[in-house]
Scaffold this active site. Structure first.
Site, PDB file in Angstrom:
ATOM      1  N   GLU A 132       0.757  -1.595   0.392  1.00 30.53           N
ATOM      2  CA  GLU A 132       0.023   0.054   0.131  1.00 30.53           C
ATOM      3  C   GLU A 132       1.353   1.089  -0.093  1.00 30.53           C
ATOM      4  OE1 GLU A 132      -2.974  -0.086  -0.856  1.00 30.53           O
ATOM      5  OE2 GLU A 132      -3.374  -2.295  -0.671  1.00 30.53           O
ATOM      6  N   ASP A 195       4.336  -4.252  -6.153  1.00 29.18           N
ATOM      7  CA  ASP A 195       4.630  -5.267  -5.254  1.00 29.18           C
ATOM      8  C   ASP A 195       6.421  -4.906  -5.009  1.00 29.18           C
ATOM      9  OD1 ASP A 195       2.346  -7.089  -5.627  1.00 29.18           O
ATOM     10  OD2 ASP A 195       2.175  -7.522  -6.915  1.00 29.18           O
TER      11      ASP A 195
END
Ligand SMILES: [Zn+2]
Length: 465
Positions: A132, A195
């Site tokens: 996030e 990621d």
């Protein structure tokens, strides 16, 4: 422009002399995608949206849990490359058992209790959080909004996404999490970036760098044959997600033997959230616009010949005094008639009539360099064409003058948010702050009637330096 994850392999003279040692590939370098908004806008709009989230969802309101999330979040932030921007970083637990976490632009992070409850250990929770935080650092929310708003008009999309103070249909439509969540539906390329960066942040914070991928794996396993967790609707699975993370872990040199996995604090926080009462499920308010807001209102009033003045830090101009200014900051603004913003059919407002001004960082050696104006303009048109497959150039860029400085004039056609086709007259100019663009928009069959007005506004533009 879709983010391109560039793998940078550096073979220097040094490595030529040290071929007897294994040469590790460098960690991936991540470049934030094109963004027309300033980081300050991320913070200001993210904060507004965060206060709506707080009103519309039930927070855990558990100081112990929030304090734990904050200290874990800040530990990760310390390893996050924000390009020098200081974000306010706020971390809150949401009393919702669905497995999700999301971060608003500017660093307002919400973690559902469900995500804490399902995590096996601290490193998995840290993994979701690092993912996030990477979306915040790479400014994916406003990058997404940039793509959407460029052709459709900044005020429309931007206003509906953030619930800003735009007029007309947007106000009656109300501000909603439904519209707002457009900010949180990331593209697959943004997912891959988050990621990779999240994995790097985990590694640099001393956690098992595979923990984020393990967590995603676990979510996918547990939801087999069921509805996928909410997390995957906002964060779509890019192809080869786990392989890409493993590749990055290898580039980082593998999982360190002493990598941190769990903590007593995590176990205590997890126990704490598990004891919280479950609130009744709230329906997300306002996900569909009211029929009244959708109803066609007819074309806006004819532009007045009397002009009003607009001043920003960088420039001034005049616009018809029966038009409104729909928001703006130092880098841009939008002007249009009442009723110029229409619902684009997906609950977003979009500018059907009016003028949008924005700035985008441009690569070029010199601001007065004609080549850099050409290539920056081309770059913007290319990125628009990726977002709007129906967009076509109807008149190739031509040299013109704006405030006596070299500029390019390009015409494109696109789908009008009100239906039918629209004409966009794009004027681009190099300024010290980047490529400044003026997009004059009207439905194709009405464009001739607006041409004189647009020309009068453009003629009035004065840059202040
Ligand atoms: Zn994501």
């Amino acid at each position: 422009m879709p983010a391109v994850v560039r793998r940078v392999w550096i073979f220097t003279a040094f490595s030529l002399f040290t071929t007897c040692f294994p040469t590790f590939a460098q960690r991936s370098q991540l470049k934030a995608p094109w963004n027309m908004y300033s980081p300050q806008t991320d913070i200001a709009e993210g904060r507004k949206f965060a206060s709506q989230v707080e009103q519309q969802s039930t927070l855990c309101n558990d100081p112990k849990v929030d304090a734990y999330l904050t200290q874990l979040g800040k530990k990760l932030v310390a390893q996050l490359n924000t390009n020098g921007v200081e974000y306010p970083w706020e971390f809150r637990c949401v009393n919702d058992r669905s497995i999700n976490a999301f971060a608003l632009p500017g660093g307002f992070v919400f973690i559902n209790r469900g995500a804490i409850e399902v995590a096996d250990n601290e490193s998995q929770l840290a993994g979701v959080m690092a993912h996030e935080l990477s979306h915040v650092a790479l400014r994916h929310g406003t990058a997404q909004a940039s793509k959407a708003s460029f052709a459709q008009g900044a005020a429309g999309i931007f206003g509906s996404i953030f619930g800003g103070s735009t007029g007309g249909a947007l106000l009656t439509q109300g501000v909603s999490l439904g519209a707002g969540s457009a900010l949180l539906h990331y593209s697959r390329s943004a997912e891959t970036q988050a990621d990779v960066m999240g994995t790097q942040v985990l590694y640099d914070s001393g956690y098992d760098p595979r923990a984020m991928a393990q967590f995603f794996e676990k979510l996918a396993q547990e939801s087999k044959g069921k509805n996928p967790p909410e997390f995957f609707s906002d964060h779509p699975n890019p192809d080869h997600r786990l392989e890409r993370v493993d590749e990055e872990v290898q580039k980082l040199g593998g999982t360190p033997p002493n990598a941190r996995r769990d903590s007593q604090e995590f176990e205590a926080a997890k126990r704490e959230v598990m004891t919280l009462p479950v609130p009744p499920k709230k329906t997300k308010a306002g996900t569909a616009p009211s029929p009244a807001a959708n109803a066609p209102k007819g074309p806006p009033a004819v532009p007045s010949e009397k002009m009003a003045a607009y001043q920003s830090q960088g420039f001034s101009l005049s616009y018809p005094d029966n038009w409104k200014q729909f928001g703006g900051d130092n880098n841009g603004a939008t002007f249009g008639p009442e009723g110029g913003v229409v619902n684009d059919g997906s609950g977003h407002g979009a500018l059907a009539y009016g003028l949008t001004i924005g700035t985008t960082p441009a690569q070029g050696n010199s601001n007065s360099d004609a080549n850099s104006l050409d290539s920056a303009t081309q770059q913007v048109i290319n990125s628009l064409q990726q977002s709007y497959p129906n967009m076509k150039i109807t008149r190739q860029p031509q040299a013109v003058k704006l405030n006596n400085q070299p500029a390019l004039s390009t015409y494109v056609s696109n789908d009008s948010p009100g239906g039918g086709a629209e004409t966009d007259w794009l004027i681009t100019i190099m300024r010290p702050e980047g490529l400044v663009y003026f997009v004059c928009t009207a439905p194709q069959n009405d464009f001739q009637n607006y041409h004189k007005t647009f020309a009068a506004i453009l003629d009035s533009v004065r840059f202040h330096n």
